[in-house]
Design an enzyme around this catalytic site. Structure first.
Site, mmCIF file in Angstrom:
data_model
loop_
_atom_site.group_PDB
_atom_site.id
_atom_site.type_symbol
_atom_site.label_atom_id
_atom_site.label_comp_id
_atom_site.label_asym_id
_atom_site.label_seq_id
_atom_site.Cartn_x
_atom_site.Cartn_y
_atom_site.Cartn_z
ATOM 1 N N PHE A 133 73.134 44.520 29.081
ATOM 2 C CA PHE A 133 72.375 45.651 29.639
ATOM 3 C C PHE A 133 70.878 45.343 29.716
ATOM 4 O O PHE A 133 70.231 45.574 30.738
ATOM 5 C CB PHE A 133 72.628 46.863 28.732
ATOM 6 C CG PHE A 133 71.905 48.115 29.100
ATOM 7 C CD1 PHE A 133 72.495 49.052 29.941
ATOM 8 C CD2 PHE A 133 70.647 48.398 28.581
ATOM 9 C CE1 PHE A 133 71.841 50.231 30.270
ATOM 10 C CE2 PHE A 133 69.981 49.570 28.899
ATOM 11 C CZ PHE A 133 70.587 50.484 29.751
ATOM 12 N N ASP A 134 70.318 44.785 28.666
ATOM 13 C CA ASP A 134 68.870 44.519 28.615
ATOM 14 C C ASP A 134 68.448 43.523 29.694
ATOM 15 O O ASP A 134 67.458 43.717 30.388
ATOM 16 C CB ASP A 134 68.477 43.906 27.262
ATOM 17 C CG ASP A 134 68.596 44.872 26.121
ATOM 18 O OD1 ASP A 134 69.613 45.614 26.081
ATOM 19 O OD2 ASP A 134 67.704 44.904 25.263
ATOM 20 N N THR A 135 69.219 42.433 29.795
ATOM 21 C CA THR A 135 68.875 41.404 30.784
ATOM 22 C C THR A 135 68.961 41.987 32.189
ATOM 23 O O THR A 135 68.083 41.760 33.027
ATOM 24 C CB THR A 135 69.829 40.198 30.650
ATOM 25 O OG1 THR A 135 69.710 39.672 29.338
ATOM 26 C CG2 THR A 135 69.481 39.109 31.644
ATOM 27 N N LYS B 175 62.421 47.648 22.833
ATOM 28 C CA LYS B 175 61.915 47.795 24.204
ATOM 29 C C LYS B 175 61.480 49.216 24.494
ATOM 30 O O LYS B 175 61.915 50.153 23.826
ATOM 31 C CB LYS B 175 63.015 47.416 25.214
ATOM 32 C CG LYS B 175 63.418 45.954 25.168
ATOM 33 C CD LYS B 175 64.343 45.586 26.319
ATOM 34 C CE LYS B 175 64.526 44.083 26.416
ATOM 35 N NZ LYS B 175 65.334 43.507 25.339
ATOM 36 N N TYR C 122 63.798 51.860 22.572
ATOM 37 C CA TYR C 122 64.929 51.699 21.668
ATOM 38 C C TYR C 122 64.623 50.569 20.703
ATOM 39 O O TYR C 122 63.811 49.682 20.993
ATOM 40 C CB TYR C 122 66.232 51.461 22.443
ATOM 41 C CG TYR C 122 66.625 50.021 22.618
ATOM 42 C CD1 TYR C 122 67.308 49.330 21.605
ATOM 43 C CD2 TYR C 122 66.321 49.324 23.782
ATOM 44 C CE1 TYR C 122 67.655 48.002 21.763
ATOM 45 C CE2 TYR C 122 66.670 48.002 23.946
ATOM 46 C CZ TYR C 122 67.334 47.348 22.929
ATOM 47 O OH TYR C 122 67.670 46.035 23.084
#
Ligand SMILES: Nc1nc2c(ncn2[C@@H]2O[C@H](COP(=O)(O)OP(=O)(O)OP(=O)(O)O)[C@@H](O)[C@H]2O)c(=O)[nH]1
Ligand SMILES: [Mg+2]
Length: 241
Positions: A184-186, A163, A93
């Site tokens: 969300f990413d972490t 990512k 993404y």
């Protein structure tokens, strides 16, 4: 068979840059991802501007472009749905404002092809460069300090909007992520580190606000409060066990 790549573009009220940037990404992929089959998925939620109309028009024009509009709010929710529904081998993404220079994309994808579970754009390693406001720089560095010390993260840049993950790792991790917004990413990375997955950091060229007409989608105060709450929740659930 060729390896397939899905590039998700989460969008929220992006009518000012969506068309221009999707065209740029599409042209870049034709040139730089010729060894792969690839698709672009515009993952929209909560937009109340012309984003869905523009997305639909782009999807009609380009066979490699798809889009959906979801009602459930949040960037994480949109990413989860797009990644879950794709059948591609490599799921990526990127933020649609193209803050990250596209030249890092083949390196991101290549890292997964070469065996990494996750590859992340990083603004704080050798080879990276960053242009952004002092406020954002301080916030980002404070956040990194917190993730290192409170969540014991090893990687140095959890929140860069750039990512990739392999299909198998995504299948394992996506059902476990609870946050549906910015954290969300972490959460994805903390869960991956706890499982000893390989996370490759790729240096990026980052320019905040490439487009003067575009407004940020981030509400700074609300986001900081949410981050703190979520760090605390994750710390209690994963670190203490
Ligand atoms: N699907 C979806 N995407 C979102 C949502 N909120 C933000 N985004 C997207 O997430 C990406 C990152 O948002 P930005 O506003 O660029 O956030 P940022 O890079 O931290 O902030 P800036 O430095 O101001 O650009 C963009 O592609 C947004 O359109 C949301 O609720 N749903
Ligand atoms: Mg941005």
């Amino acid at each position: 068979m060729m390896t397939s790549v899905c590039i998700v573009l989460p969008t929220h009220n992006e009518e000012r840059v969506l068309e221009k940037n999707v065209r740029a990404i599409h042209a870049f992929c034709i040139a730089a991802l010729s060894k792969y089959t690839w698709e672009i998925c515009i993952a929209d939620n909560g937009s109340h501007d012309a984003t869905p109309i523009i997305a639909e028009r782009l999807a009609r024009e380009f066979p490699q472009v798809q889009w959906f509009h979801a009602d459930d709010a949040g960037r994480g929710a949109a990413l989860r749905r797009a990644w879950s529904e794709s059948s591609a081998d490599i799921l990526c993404y990127m933020d649609v404002d193209l803050a990250t220079d596209l030249h890092a994309l083949p390196f991101l994808v290549g890292a997964i092809r070469d065996g990494a579970d996750i590859a992340i754009g990083s603004r704080f390693i050798t080879g990276a460069s960053v242009q952004r406001s002092l406020l954002r720089e301080c916030m980002s560095r404070t956040y990194n300090w917190m993730t290192r010390h409170l969540l014991r993260m090893r990687i140095g840049d959890a929140q860069c909007g750039f990512k990739a993950i392999n299909k198998k790792a995504a299948k394992e991790l996506l059902p476990l992520i609870r946050n549906t917004q910015w954290f969300f990413d972490t959460e994805l990375l903390v869960l991956a580190e706890r499982r000893n997955m390989t996370i490759q950091e790729v240096p990026v060229q980052w320019v905040e606000a490439r487009d003067r007409k575009r407004k940020s989608t981030v509400r700074i105060f609300r986001t900081i409060v949410n981050y703190c709450r979520e760090i605390w929740r994750l710390r209690r659930s994963v670190i203490s066990h």
